[in-house]
Design a protein around this motif. Structure first.
Motif, PDB file in Angstrom:
ATOM      1  N   GLY A  67       3.448 -36.441  17.288  1.00 13.09           N
ATOM      2  CA  GLY A  67       3.121 -35.389  16.329  1.00 13.09           C
ATOM      3  C   GLY A  67       4.086 -35.306  15.170  1.00 13.09           C
ATOM      4  O   GLY A  67       4.041 -34.352  14.387  1.00 13.09           O
ATOM      5  N   PRO A  70       1.563 -37.456  10.633  1.00 12.82           N
ATOM      6  CA  PRO A  70       0.150 -37.061  10.644  1.00 12.82           C
ATOM      7  C   PRO A  70      -0.781 -38.270  10.659  1.00 12.82           C
ATOM      8  O   PRO A  70      -0.442 -39.337  10.141  1.00 12.82           O
ATOM      9  CB  PRO A  70       0.003 -36.263   9.342  1.00 12.82           C
ATOM     10  CG  PRO A  70       1.068 -36.807   8.448  1.00 12.82           C
ATOM     11  CD  PRO A  70       2.222 -37.155   9.344  1.00 12.82           C
ATOM     12  N   ASP A  84      -4.103 -34.593  19.093  1.00  8.64           N
ATOM     13  CA  ASP A  84      -3.624 -34.907  17.748  1.00  8.64           C
ATOM     14  C   ASP A  84      -3.643 -33.708  16.809  1.00  8.64           C
ATOM     15  O   ASP A  84      -3.029 -33.740  15.746  1.00  8.64           O
ATOM     16  CB  ASP A  84      -4.430 -36.059  17.133  1.00  8.64           C
ATOM     17  CG  ASP A  84      -5.929 -35.807  17.144  1.00  8.64           C
ATOM     18  OD1 ASP A  84      -6.459 -35.222  16.181  1.00  8.64           O
ATOM     19  OD2 ASP A  84      -6.559 -36.196  18.132  1.00  8.64           O
ATOM     20  N   GLN A  85      -4.329 -32.634  17.197  1.00  7.07           N
ATOM     21  CA  GLN A  85      -4.328 -31.428  16.378  1.00  7.07           C
ATOM     22  C   GLN A  85      -3.382 -30.360  16.943  1.00  7.07           C
ATOM     23  O   GLN A  85      -3.320 -29.253  16.417  1.00  7.07           O
ATOM     24  CB  GLN A  85      -5.752 -30.883  16.270  1.00  7.07           C
ATOM     25  CG  GLN A  85      -6.698 -31.857  15.558  1.00  7.07           C
ATOM     26  CD  GLN A  85      -8.143 -31.391  15.559  1.00  7.07           C
ATOM     27  OE1 GLN A  85      -8.565 -30.642  16.434  1.00  7.07           O
ATOM     28  NE2 GLN A  85      -8.901 -31.841  14.571  1.00  7.07           N
ATOM     29  N   GLN A  86      -2.650 -30.716  17.985  1.00  4.00           N
ATOM     30  CA  GLN A  86      -1.699 -29.785  18.585  1.00  4.00           C
ATOM     31  C   GLN A  86      -0.317 -29.946  17.948  1.00  4.00           C
ATOM     32  O   GLN A  86       0.036 -31.036  17.508  1.00  4.00           O
ATOM     33  CB  GLN A  86      -1.577 -30.032  20.098  1.00  4.00           C
ATOM     34  CG  GLN A  86      -2.837 -29.743  20.887  1.00  4.00           C
ATOM     35  CD  GLN A  86      -2.665 -30.028  22.365  1.00  4.00           C
ATOM     36  OE1 GLN A  86      -1.652 -30.584  22.791  1.00  4.00           O
ATOM     37  NE2 GLN A  86      -3.645 -29.660  23.166  1.00  4.00           N
ATOM     38  N   PRO A  87       0.481 -28.860  17.907  1.00  2.65           N
ATOM     39  CA  PRO A  87       1.848 -28.992  17.406  1.00  2.65           C
ATOM     40  C   PRO A  87       2.703 -29.829  18.356  1.00  2.65           C
ATOM     41  O   PRO A  87       2.349 -30.040  19.522  1.00  2.65           O
ATOM     42  CB  PRO A  87       2.343 -27.542  17.350  1.00  2.65           C
ATOM     43  CG  PRO A  87       1.479 -26.796  18.312  1.00  2.65           C
ATOM     44  CD  PRO A  87       0.147 -27.471  18.291  1.00  2.65           C
ATOM     45  N   VAL A  88       3.828 -30.282  17.850  1.00  4.83           N
ATOM     46  CA  VAL A  88       4.699 -31.190  18.603  1.00  4.83           C
ATOM     47  C   VAL A  88       5.059 -30.634  19.971  1.00  4.83           C
ATOM     48  O   VAL A  88       4.984 -31.344  20.985  1.00  4.83           O
ATOM     49  CB  VAL A  88       5.989 -31.482  17.801  1.00  4.83           C
ATOM     50  CG1 VAL A  88       6.967 -32.297  18.635  1.00  4.83           C
ATOM     51  CG2 VAL A  88       5.661 -32.204  16.502  1.00  4.83           C
ATOM     52  N   HIS A  89       5.431 -29.365  20.048  1.00  2.00           N
ATOM     53  CA  HIS A  89       5.965 -28.806  21.292  1.00  2.00           C
ATOM     54  C   HIS A  89       4.906 -28.644  22.374  1.00  2.00           C
ATOM     55  O   HIS A  89       5.243 -28.385  23.525  1.00  2.00           O
ATOM     56  CB  HIS A  89       6.649 -27.454  21.026  1.00  2.00           C
ATOM     57  CG  HIS A  89       5.710 -26.358  20.616  1.00  2.00           C
ATOM     58  ND1 HIS A  89       5.282 -26.181  19.312  1.00  2.00           N
ATOM     59  CD2 HIS A  89       5.125 -25.381  21.341  1.00  2.00           C
ATOM     60  CE1 HIS A  89       4.478 -25.139  19.259  1.00  2.00           C
ATOM     61  NE2 HIS A  89       4.355 -24.642  20.465  1.00  2.00           N
ATOM     62  N   GLN A  90       3.627 -28.803  22.025  1.00  2.00           N
ATOM     63  CA  GLN A  90       2.566 -28.668  23.018  1.00  2.00           C
ATOM     64  C   GLN A  90       2.046 -30.008  23.531  1.00  2.00           C
ATOM     65  O   GLN A  90       1.149 -30.037  24.369  1.00  2.00           O
ATOM     66  CB  GLN A  90       1.407 -27.861  22.420  1.00  2.00           C
ATOM     67  CG  GLN A  90       1.732 -26.401  22.163  1.00  2.00           C
ATOM     68  CD  GLN A  90       0.530 -25.616  21.639  1.00  2.00           C
ATOM     69  OE1 GLN A  90      -0.571 -26.149  21.484  1.00  2.00           O
ATOM     70  NE2 GLN A  90       0.742 -24.339  21.362  1.00  2.00           N
ATOM     71  N   ARG A  91       2.582 -31.094  23.086  1.00  2.00           N
ATOM     72  CA  ARG A  91       2.009 -32.402  23.397  1.00  2.00           C
ATOM     73  C   ARG A  91       2.504 -33.024  24.696  1.00  2.00           C
ATOM     74  O   ARG A  91       2.015 -34.068  25.114  1.00  2.00           O
ATOM     75  CB  ARG A  91       2.255 -33.375  22.237  1.00  2.00           C
ATOM     76  CG  ARG A  91       1.522 -32.952  20.975  1.00  2.00           C
ATOM     77  CD  ARG A  91       1.419 -34.076  19.981  1.00  2.00           C
ATOM     78  NE  ARG A  91       0.735 -33.646  18.771  1.00  2.00           N
ATOM     79  CZ  ARG A  91       0.231 -34.453  17.863  1.00  2.00           C
ATOM     80  NH1 ARG A  91       0.342 -35.762  18.019  1.00  2.00           N
ATOM     81  NH2 ARG A  91      -0.367 -33.985  16.785  1.00  2.00           N
TER      82      ARG A  91
END
Length: 233
Positions: A67, A70, A84-91
């Motif tokens: 993330g 883009p 791929d549409q999630q923020p970094v901390h949720q991946r």
């Protein structure tokens, strides 16, 4: 194997790939597109090495999965969930960099515990996880040491332990051994594979060294002409 690591897959979508890239493209602001319609599938627990010339897009691919870069097009899926549409901390991606990037003013133990501090764990549970990981990477008893006293190889093992601590679904390793001398790289390559297998960690390992790739990975791919291709054994 560390406690609970083998149970992670049961909490996720059964039968889904650990990581899947579908027609992923990345384009820089200047119009350069290092990756074009890249497809990749990693099974749970699989270790895949990624080779390629300097500037071919190896690190860019890792950054896109995490993330940090883009997408221009395509989708990234992890265990049946599009990320791929999630923020970094949720991946749920762990990442190990070439220089380890340890926090200089935290002890070894507090470096490893960093990713656990946002989880609902007691201090005793965090300490137990740190102890398990130190044992796994062969540095038992180092929790209170300053990271500034570590050798290069020790620092990379602590960086690996820190990335594994929150039990990421996928671990991304960006040439984590390239700054070390040849003999130490060969030694740590074998240890890295043992650690990833012991924790049943799905991993994408970027390196410029084909021999190192064969030591660490189950299979090896190469970026060529902006896409991935298998490397013949």
């Amino acid at each position: 194997m560390l406690a609970n690591d083998s149970d992670r897959s049961g909490q996720l979508t059964a039968g889904a790939a650990a990581l899947e890239l579908r027609n992923v493209s990345v384009m820089y602001p200047d119009g350069h597109a290092p990756l074009h319609e890249v497809n990749l599938c990693l099974e749970p627990g699989e270790i895949v090495a990624l080779l390629g010339a300097s500037g071919s897009g190896k690190s860019t691919l890792l950054r896109a999965i995490a993330g940090l870069e883009p997408l221009a097009a395509g989708e990234i899926w992890m265990r049946g969930t599009r990320i791929d549409q999630q923020p970094v901390h949720q991946r749920s991606c762990g990442m190990v960099f070439q220089d380890g990037q340890l926090f200089p003013f935290r002890s070894v133990g507090r470096n490893i515990a960093y990713g656990l501090e946002s989880q609902r764990l007691t201090a005793a549970e965090r300490d137990a996880r740190v102890t398990e990981l130190l044992e796994l990477v062969g540095l038992s008893g180092y929790a209170d040491r300053s990271v500034q006293t570590l050798s290069g190889g020790q620092a990379q093992r602590i960086a690996l332990a820190r990335s594994l601590a929150p039990r990421p679904q996928v671990l991304l390793l960006d040439e984590p051994l390239s700054a070390l001398d040849r003999d130490l790289r060969e030694q740590l390559a074998g240890q890295l594979r043992e650690v990833l297998q012991a924790t049943n960690t799905t991993a994408l390992f970027v390196t410029h060294d084909a021999e190192e790739a064969s030591r660490v990975a189950d299979r090896t791919l190469r970026i060529r002409n902006r896409q991935l291709a298998p490397v013949a054994e």
